[in-house]
Scaffold this active site. Structure first.
Site, short mmCIF file in Angstrom:
data_model
loop_
_atom_site.label_atom_id
_atom_site.label_comp_id
_atom_site.label_asym_id
_atom_site.label_seq_id
_atom_site.Cartn_x
_atom_site.Cartn_y
_atom_site.Cartn_z
N GLN A 1 -3.49 3.20 -4.98
CA GLN A 1 -4.45 2.50 -4.12
C GLN A 1 -5.84 2.51 -4.75
O GLN A 1 -6.52 1.49 -4.82
CB GLN A 1 -4.55 3.22 -2.77
N THR B 1 1.11 7.19 -4.37
CA THR B 1 0.71 5.88 -3.84
C THR B 1 -0.80 5.86 -3.60
O THR B 1 -1.45 4.82 -3.75
CB THR B 1 1.47 5.53 -2.56
N GLY C 1 -7.18 2.37 1.87
CA GLY C 1 -7.06 0.98 1.40
C GLY C 1 -8.33 0.42 0.81
O GLY C 1 -8.29 -0.41 -0.08
N GLU C 2 -9.46 0.83 1.31
CA GLU C 2 -10.68 0.13 0.95
C GLU C 2 -11.76 0.98 0.27
O GLU C 2 -12.55 0.46 -0.51
CB GLU C 2 -11.23 -0.56 2.21
N THR D 1 0.81 -1.21 0.00
CA THR D 1 0.00 0.00 0.00
C THR D 1 0.85 1.27 0.00
O THR D 1 0.39 2.32 -0.43
CB THR D 1 -0.88 0.00 1.26
N ARG E 1 -6.73 14.19 4.49
CA ARG E 1 -5.50 14.64 3.84
C ARG E 1 -4.81 13.46 3.16
O ARG E 1 -4.67 12.39 3.74
CB ARG E 1 -4.58 15.20 4.91
N ILE E 2 -4.38 13.69 1.93
CA ILE E 2 -3.70 12.64 1.18
C ILE E 2 -2.20 12.80 1.42
O ILE E 2 -1.60 13.82 1.10
CB ILE E 2 -4.03 12.74 -0.33
N LEU E 3 -1.59 11.77 2.01
CA LEU E 3 -0.17 11.86 2.37
C LEU E 3 0.73 11.81 1.15
O LEU E 3 1.77 12.46 1.11
CB LEU E 3 0.20 10.71 3.32
MO1 MOS Z 1 -8.25 -5.33 4.55
S1 MOS Z 1 -9.76 -6.56 3.88
O1 MOS Z 1 -8.72 -5.05 6.18
O2 MOS Z 1 -6.80 -6.15 4.41
#
Ligand code: MOS
Length: 733
Positions: free
Chosen positions: A632, A628, A698-699, A463, A622-624
């Site tokens: 994502q 990347t 991430g999600e 990630t 805020r986008i670090l």
């Molecule tokens: Mo994510 S499904 O919590 O790796």
């Protein structure tokens, strides 16, 4: 003072990855390594009546064959087998524990040999006799036996009654099949045996979780069992819980008193956790003006016979939109399969697919633009908890996404837009996920030459954790990025939870900033102790670290270089370790949001569907690192395309077995399936959630994508397909 945060910083581990210097769990070497090969059950339920290993043991190079009958000792207490993220209810799976068969693909023997090929060949010679028992693997057959696991804490009003009295109603069932994660890297463990101590290289999203688990299962002290996982070749949630290969690799090492490597085959990866097949029922009632009055969402999802795995599929529907009446319910149906596991945005990817498909159908019934419907139901408060958000720029996602996509050119009638022989469809959906934070500790070691090492047990599952931690350290310590080294993925490092739930960026960056504050405090004390110090009398709040100096925020000429401060204090290194401390803020809801716009082109004669354009507008604080972060969201959009059009684990319910346990027949999107994907990060300042205003990415990128595609396909064709994946045969029905 901000040089790196918010910029497009290339991955600090990028070079190591493209040159092959970055090592993965199955690549660590030691002389005398033995190799394991797993034998899986071919029946879904019953017991092992007999295992004959004699022929396998006669093969030259075979060292041993472990089964439930001859394996080394493992814990018997249920608690010992519960890892940090195990479901609360139930009893976790134990490989080679007893003669019981719980699912097809269950590991039932481990062949150990001097060469992997020999182990694999010998595995084919092991004879197994089963006592079979009746089984069921079909959710549709078990739905009537499902049981309720989750109800709202505070149901609102009376959704059933409000639905009955609504001007416009929409009710339908949506279906998401079983999906497997299919990360590129296979699950693998290399266990280095060194007398009493074990070093375990494992593919995992959480080294300390695996360490605690293995210590429990094998009754070891934490000091005698170290788990290392510097790089992970994708996981998507499959590496949150320890997988069985790590148990088997340790069993092998203990039995042989020798180092062991075990890498699962792609087929064996289908014996692990998966996104559970889920039936979602939505009932929406609206007034003629397009405001919602009733929301009901019920889900029935698969779980195993031995654990209750459930996620929040239905709560999103009650949370997201204004409605005086809302109710939800989550049910589980037990099948003879492994326990499901988290897979990218578990619960939301599925539940919000159903909600956002239903909202599109409601918009059609109301004859309203689908964005207009969402704006009429827009809520600035979390509707479940009735609290405001720490920040919510979803309106901006709709606005900027629509503008970038050109939404105002859309003709509302289905089948009204075309491009030659293809029907063109435009669809939209909302995405929502949680902005969670977890306790994470970071250690910083600053040396007088102006280099800093930042370390933490957290995993970087691809990630960008290494990179964002380096960026935050560089900015908060006032050093160039190349002076920062980040160490991750080792159970001996400062504590971190599994990397999941999209919580790591916010949690780890906060931990680094918190620890950097301690370094700054010490540097200021050293600088002030200098004779005639330009920082005499300066307070902690008044100074920052920048350009290698301790510097007054108000008068830039009041500064002392870090090197001078350390030299005068006769200090050659400063070492600090702190845990992030975020206030428990229950007076706000913390969420990320998105608006996803999709264009599909559907061949009118053949039904072939192409996703030609995607615009994903994201509000996630805020986008670090814009580079990347972009990756994502791109990756998540591709995952969403897979969910909508390709991915489906197919069972033969007569045998209770998966028919497409390989990536030739389990389809995932390839390059040709992914065309124009545009990612927009909407400005979302958040001064409440944490000092840096970071939420996590991430999600959120996958949530809503499948619905936006399904809605676009309806707009193109006039055909509503409610069971995923939307394949061309379903369009022709
Ligand atoms: Mo994510 S499904 O919590 O790796």
């Amino acid at each position: 003072m901000v040089n790196y945060i918010g910029t497009a910083t290339p991955r600090v581990d990028g070079r190591a990855k493209v040159t092959g210097e970055a090592k993965y769990a199955g690549e660590f070497n030691i002389s005398g390594l033995a190799y394991g090969s797993v034998i899986e059950s071919t029946i879904p339920r019953g017991r092992i009546a007999r295992i004959d290993t004699s022929e396998a043991l006669r093969v030259e190079g075979v060292l041993d064959v472990l089964t439930h009958e001859n394996r080394p000792r493992m814990a018997s207490a249920n608690e010992a087998w519960k890892d940090d993220v195990a479901p609360e209810e139930g009893s976790p799976f134990r490989p080679l524990y007893d003669d019981k068969i719980r699912f097809s693909g269950q590991p039932i023997a481990l062949v150990l040999a001097k060469e992997w090929e020999v182990a694999r060949y010998a595995a084919s010679l092991v004879r197994i006799e089963y006592e079979k028992q009746p089984f069921v693997t079909d959710l549709c057959r078990q739905r009537d036996q499902s049981f309720v696991v989750k109800k709202p804490d505070k149901p609102r009003g009376n959704a059933q009654k409000a639905y009955a009295g609504a001007d416009v109603r929409h009710e339908a069932e949506y279906f998401i099949p079983t999906e497997h994660h299919n990360p590129m890297e296979l699950f693998a463990s290399t266990v280095m045996w060194d007398g009493g101590k074990l070093t375990v290289y494992d593919k995992t999203q959480g080294v300390q979780n695996v360490q605690r688990y293995l210590c429990g299962v094998f009754n070891k002290n934490a000091d005698d069992l170290r788990v290392i996982s510097p790089f992970v070749g994708g996981a998507f949630g499959s590496g949150l819980r320890p997988q069985y290969q790590v148990v088997l690799a340790v069993l092998g090492a203990l039995a042989l008193k020798r180092s062991v490597r075990l890498v699962l085959t792609r087929q064996q990866m289908y014996g692990l956790g998966y996104r559970p097949a889920t039936i979602e029922r939505l009932a929406l009632g609206a007034k003629a003006d397009g405001t919602l009055d009733a929301v009901t969402h019920e889900a029935i999802a698969v779980t195993s016979q031995f654990e209750d795995f459930s996620r929040n599929d239905t709560g999103w529907s009650a949370l997201l939109y204004k409605s005086a009446n809302a109710n939800y319910l989550h049910r589980l149906a037990r099948l003879d399969v492994p326990t499901p596991s988290d897979m990218r945005a578990p619960g939301a990817a599925t539940g919000v697919y159903a909600l956002e498909s239903a909202m599109d159908e409601l918009a059609v019934a109301l004859n309203l633009d689908p964005i207009e419907l969402r704006l009429r139901c827009y809520s600035d408060r979390d509707q479940n908890e009735d609290v405001p958000y720490s920040s919510k720029q979803l309106r901006e996602c709709y606005r900027q996404g629509a503008e970038a996509f050109g939404w105002d050119e859309r003709k509302p009638e289905p089948r009204s837009m075309r491009d030659g022989s293809e029907l063109v469809g435009w669809g939209v959906a909302t995405g929502v996920w949680e902005a969670l934070q977890m306790p994470v500790a970071a250690r910083i070691v600053l040396t007088a030459n102006g280099h800093a090492e930042v370390s933490c047990a957290a995993s970087d599952i691809g990630t960008g954790t290494y990179t964002i931690m380096a960026q935050v350290a560089a900015d908060t310590l006032g050093l160039p990025l190349e002076n920062i080294t980040v160490k991750l993925g080792d159970s001996t490092l400062p504590q971190a939870p599994v990397e999941g739930g999209s919580w790591m960026a916010a949690s780890a960056s906060h931990a680094v900033a918190t620890t950097a504050n301690e370094v700054r405090k010490e540097l200021l004390a050293l600088a002030k102790a200098m004779k005639d110090s330009p920082l005499a009398g300066a307070r902690f709040e008044d100074v920052a670290l920048a350009d290698g100096k301790v510097i007054s925020k108000h008068e830039a000429d009041r500064a002392v270089s870090i090197a001078d401060a350390m030299r005068h204090g006769a200090v050659d290194r400063i070492e600090k370790e702190k845990t992030n401390n975020f206030p428990d803020d229950s007076s706000h809801a913390h969420n990320t949001h998105s608006a996803v716009f999709v264009e599909v082109k559907v061949d009118e004669q053949l039904g072939v569907i192409r996703v030609t354009r995607v615009v994903s507008a994201i509000a996630a604080g805020r986008i670090l690192n814009t580079q990347t972060a972009h990756s994502q969201i791109m990756g998540s959009v591709v995952g969403g395309i897979g969910m909508a059009l390709h991915e489906e684990t197919l069972y033969d319910h007569r045998f209770g077995r998966i028919m497409n346990a390989n990536i030739a027949e389990y389809h995932v999107p390839v390059n040709a399936d992914v065309q124009d994907v545009k990612v927009i990060f909407v400005d979302e300042p958040d001064e409440i959630i944490n000092p840096l205003g970071v939420k996590g990415l991430g999600e959120i990128g996958i949530v809503g994508v499948a619905a936006a595609i399904a809605n676009a396909i309806y707009h193109a064709t006039g055909k509503r397909v409610r069971d995923l994946p939307i394949t061309l045969d379903k369009l022709q029905r």
